[in-house]
Scaffold this motif. Sequence first.
Motif, PDB file in Angstrom:
ATOM      1  N   TYR A 153      50.544  43.332  39.991  1.00  0.00           N
ATOM      2  CA  TYR A 153      49.369  44.327  40.465  1.00  0.00           C
ATOM      3  C   TYR A 153      47.977  43.301  40.115  1.00  0.00           C
ATOM      4  O   TYR A 153      48.234  42.226  39.442  1.00  0.00           O
ATOM      5  CB  TYR A 153      49.160  45.600  39.817  1.00  0.00           C
ATOM      6  CG  TYR A 153      48.732  45.247  38.362  1.00  0.00           C
ATOM      7  CD1 TYR A 153      47.425  45.624  37.880  1.00  0.00           C
ATOM      8  CD2 TYR A 153      49.693  45.091  37.316  1.00  0.00           C
ATOM      9  CE1 TYR A 153      47.159  45.426  36.482  1.00  0.00           C
ATOM     10  CE2 TYR A 153      49.473  44.721  36.043  1.00  0.00           C
ATOM     11  CZ  TYR A 153      48.149  45.011  35.767  1.00  0.00           C
ATOM     12  OH  TYR A 153      47.618  45.144  34.053  1.00  0.00           O
ATOM     13  N   THR A 154      46.919  43.653  40.586  1.00  0.00           N
ATOM     14  CA  THR A 154      45.663  43.064  40.306  1.00  0.00           C
ATOM     15  C   THR A 154      44.711  44.217  40.170  1.00  0.00           C
ATOM     16  O   THR A 154      44.969  45.207  40.500  1.00  0.00           O
ATOM     17  CB  THR A 154      45.398  41.932  41.222  1.00  0.00           C
ATOM     18  OG1 THR A 154      44.284  41.360  40.727  1.00  0.00           O
ATOM     19  CG2 THR A 154      44.825  42.572  42.719  1.00  0.00           C
ATOM     20  N   THR A 155      43.385  43.678  39.472  1.00  0.00           N
ATOM     21  CA  THR A 155      42.329  44.607  39.251  1.00  0.00           C
ATOM     22  C   THR A 155      41.089  44.039  39.980  1.00  0.00           C
ATOM     23  O   THR A 155      40.992  42.644  40.194  1.00  0.00           O
ATOM     24  CB  THR A 155      42.087  44.988  38.132  1.00  0.00           C
ATOM     25  OG1 THR A 155      41.708  43.965  37.216  1.00  0.00           O
ATOM     26  CG2 THR A 155      43.567  45.727  37.313  1.00  0.00           C
ATOM     27  N   PRO A 156      40.110  44.822  39.986  1.00  0.00           N
ATOM     28  CA  PRO A 156      38.690  44.303  40.231  1.00  0.00           C
ATOM     29  C   PRO A 156      38.365  43.487  39.334  1.00  0.00           C
ATOM     30  O   PRO A 156      37.796  42.122  39.692  1.00  0.00           O
ATOM     31  CB  PRO A 156      37.661  45.658  40.299  1.00  0.00           C
ATOM     32  CG  PRO A 156      38.676  46.532  40.682  1.00  0.00           C
ATOM     33  CD  PRO A 156      39.977  46.339  39.986  1.00  0.00           C
ATOM     34  N   GLU A 157      38.456  43.494  37.969  1.00  0.00           N
ATOM     35  CA  GLU A 157      38.335  42.652  36.897  1.00  0.00           C
ATOM     36  C   GLU A 157      38.912  41.367  37.419  1.00  0.00           C
ATOM     37  O   GLU A 157      38.149  40.300  36.863  1.00  0.00           O
ATOM     38  CB  GLU A 157      38.551  43.177  35.624  1.00  0.00           C
ATOM     39  CG  GLU A 157      37.757  44.492  35.287  1.00  0.00           C
ATOM     40  CD  GLU A 157      38.633  45.382  35.459  1.00  0.00           C
ATOM     41  OE1 GLU A 157      38.090  46.490  34.663  1.00  0.00           O
ATOM     42  OE2 GLU A 157      39.299  45.518  36.434  1.00  0.00           O
ATOM     43  N   VAL A 158      40.175  41.250  37.623  1.00  0.00           N
ATOM     44  CA  VAL A 158      40.642  40.121  37.840  1.00  0.00           C
ATOM     45  C   VAL A 158      40.353  39.380  39.279  1.00  0.00           C
ATOM     46  O   VAL A 158      40.396  37.928  39.144  1.00  0.00           O
ATOM     47  CB  VAL A 158      42.463  40.278  37.639  1.00  0.00           C
ATOM     48  CG1 VAL A 158      42.978  38.961  38.040  1.00  0.00           C
ATOM     49  CG2 VAL A 158      42.655  40.439  36.275  1.00  0.00           C
ATOM     50  N   ALA A 159      40.486  39.983  40.375  1.00  0.00           N
ATOM     51  CA  ALA A 159      40.512  39.546  41.760  1.00  0.00           C
ATOM     52  C   ALA A 159      39.178  39.490  42.333  1.00  0.00           C
ATOM     53  O   ALA A 159      38.907  38.676  43.232  1.00  0.00           O
ATOM     54  CB  ALA A 159      41.588  40.394  42.564  1.00  0.00           C
ATOM     55  N   PHE A 160      38.350  40.357  41.876  1.00  0.00           N
ATOM     56  CA  PHE A 160      36.708  40.521  42.750  1.00  0.00           C
ATOM     57  C   PHE A 160      35.764  39.515  42.309  1.00  0.00           C
ATOM     58  O   PHE A 160      35.953  38.965  40.999  1.00  0.00           O
ATOM     59  CB  PHE A 160      36.363  41.770  42.642  1.00  0.00           C
ATOM     60  CG  PHE A 160      37.097  42.872  43.315  1.00  0.00           C
ATOM     61  CD1 PHE A 160      38.200  42.278  44.186  1.00  0.00           C
ATOM     62  CD2 PHE A 160      36.604  43.989  43.429  1.00  0.00           C
ATOM     63  CE1 PHE A 160      38.948  43.445  44.616  1.00  0.00           C
ATOM     64  CE2 PHE A 160      37.524  45.141  44.087  1.00  0.00           C
ATOM     65  CZ  PHE A 160      38.353  44.948  44.846  1.00  0.00           C
ATOM     66  N   THR A 161      34.986  39.092  42.943  1.00  0.00           N
ATOM     67  CA  THR A 161      33.958  38.027  42.588  1.00  0.00           C
ATOM     68  C   THR A 161      33.220  38.744  41.388  1.00  0.00           C
ATOM     69  O   THR A 161      32.896  39.761  41.659  1.00  0.00           O
ATOM     70  CB  THR A 161      32.968  38.027  43.999  1.00  0.00           C
ATOM     71  OG1 THR A 161      33.753  37.267  45.094  1.00  0.00           O
ATOM     72  CG2 THR A 161      31.875  36.749  43.461  1.00  0.00           C
ATOM     73  N   PRO A 162      32.913  38.135  40.402  1.00  0.00           N
ATOM     74  CA  PRO A 162      31.927  38.643  39.289  1.00  0.00           C
ATOM     75  C   PRO A 162      30.662  39.380  39.789  1.00  0.00           C
ATOM     76  O   PRO A 162      29.811  38.757  40.699  1.00  0.00           O
ATOM     77  CB  PRO A 162      31.876  37.310  38.464  1.00  0.00           C
ATOM     78  CG  PRO A 162      32.863  36.456  38.725  1.00  0.00           C
ATOM     79  CD  PRO A 162      33.145  36.674  40.155  1.00  0.00           C
ATOM     80  N   GLY A 163      30.588  40.603  39.376  1.00  0.00           N
ATOM     81  CA  GLY A 163      29.270  41.103  39.690  1.00  0.00           C
ATOM     82  C   GLY A 163      29.297  41.865  41.226  1.00  0.00           C
ATOM     83  O   GLY A 163      28.096  42.345  41.414  1.00  0.00           O
ATOM     84  N   SER A 164      30.453  41.668  41.884  1.00  0.00           N
ATOM     85  CA  SER A 164      30.271  42.370  43.254  1.00  0.00           C
ATOM     86  C   SER A 164      31.028  43.543  43.318  1.00  0.00           C
ATOM     87  O   SER A 164      31.133  44.159  44.524  1.00  0.00           O
ATOM     88  CB  SER A 164      31.051  41.262  44.141  1.00  0.00           C
ATOM     89  OG  SER A 164      32.660  41.607  43.720  1.00  0.00           O
ATOM     90  N   TRP A 165      31.185  44.460  42.258  1.00  0.00           N
ATOM     91  CA  TRP A 165      31.573  45.738  42.250  1.00  0.00           C
ATOM     92  C   TRP A 165      30.990  46.535  41.204  1.00  0.00           C
ATOM     93  O   TRP A 165      30.420  46.208  40.406  1.00  0.00           O
ATOM     94  CB  TRP A 165      33.204  45.675  42.125  1.00  0.00           C
ATOM     95  CG  TRP A 165      33.934  45.055  40.968  1.00  0.00           C
ATOM     96  CD1 TRP A 165      33.700  43.728  40.605  1.00  0.00           C
ATOM     97  CD2 TRP A 165      34.232  45.580  39.737  1.00  0.00           C
ATOM     98  NE1 TRP A 165      34.223  43.402  39.426  1.00  0.00           N
ATOM     99  CE2 TRP A 165      34.591  44.526  38.938  1.00  0.00           C
ATOM    100  CE3 TRP A 165      34.388  46.964  39.367  1.00  0.00           C
ATOM    101  CZ2 TRP A 165      35.013  44.971  37.581  1.00  0.00           C
ATOM    102  CZ3 TRP A 165      35.038  47.213  38.190  1.00  0.00           C
ATOM    103  CH2 TRP A 165      35.197  46.277  37.313  1.00  0.00           C
TER     104      TRP A 165
END
Length: 291
Positions: free
Chosen positions: A273-285
């Motif tokens: 699995y992944t999460t926004p903390e791991v996979a998303f661009t920093p500051g974009s969520w």
Amino acid sequence: MTILPQSFVEIIEGVTGRQNCGCDPCCPDQSQSAEGPWMVTVTPHHAGRAILRSSPETLGYGPSDAGTNWIMFLDAGTPLTVLDTTQDMSFYRVVTADGQEGWIGSGRTAYLSGLCLGHPFIDRWDGRDGSPRTALIHARTIMNGELKGSDYANRCLRFVSDCYNITGVQPRCPLMYNPGRCGYAGNAIGAYRALQRCAKMLPLISPLPTGAIVFWGPSGKNGNHGHVAIALEDGVQIITSGFVTSAGVPTNVEIMESVAAVATWTGAIALGYTTPEVAFTPGSWGAASPP
């Protein structure tokens, strides 16, 4: 919960290539900082060089075109500092290293470093900000039939991407929006391999974090496309898009009791699995720290 056998991990890594690719064009260097100004770089494209424009719209493609808002061409690899964005994130207002300001289509850029502007990136009509909270609200809205015309049978990657509004805010997670940038198919297993290649996947745990984005492997049942879905608040149940049944009836979106239940249903082992903390661009969520 089933933990992925180490031997299978090694097989997948052998298929997907190196895990942490700091020099790989498909993902940013993991050592880069999420502090400071938001920096992007111009990406290569079959259409040629990118265009810096005087306004956030496409008016002509060169200085001789009538009514053009062309300022200059930008070569692939040109670093840019982002100063502002349009509401839908389709254009960035940027400045070059030598001080030239203008607008560039966000699709011609890739994240380099820094904290993204426009925090949080909120969908202007229903509030999706890329957080697990709004992703699950959107998923349940679809499941309850409140979004007319939303058919996600056999479209699991689109379902998850829509819930997290990656489709509306492409820079949020380019690896899920377009796995093809890493040479993988535009389906769930392609997104998994792109994320795995860039060291953005985690081994399964129980319970999962709320909103965890969970991947399953390819199988005959899922057309060898793999599968992806979202963990609910209890970290056990999974909300998932469906498949078309043998009678031709789409199941669209439903809740299943566990990762193992989805594995049986889709005929494939859970990969991680992944999460926004791991996979998303920093500051974009939405749960990220504001600038």
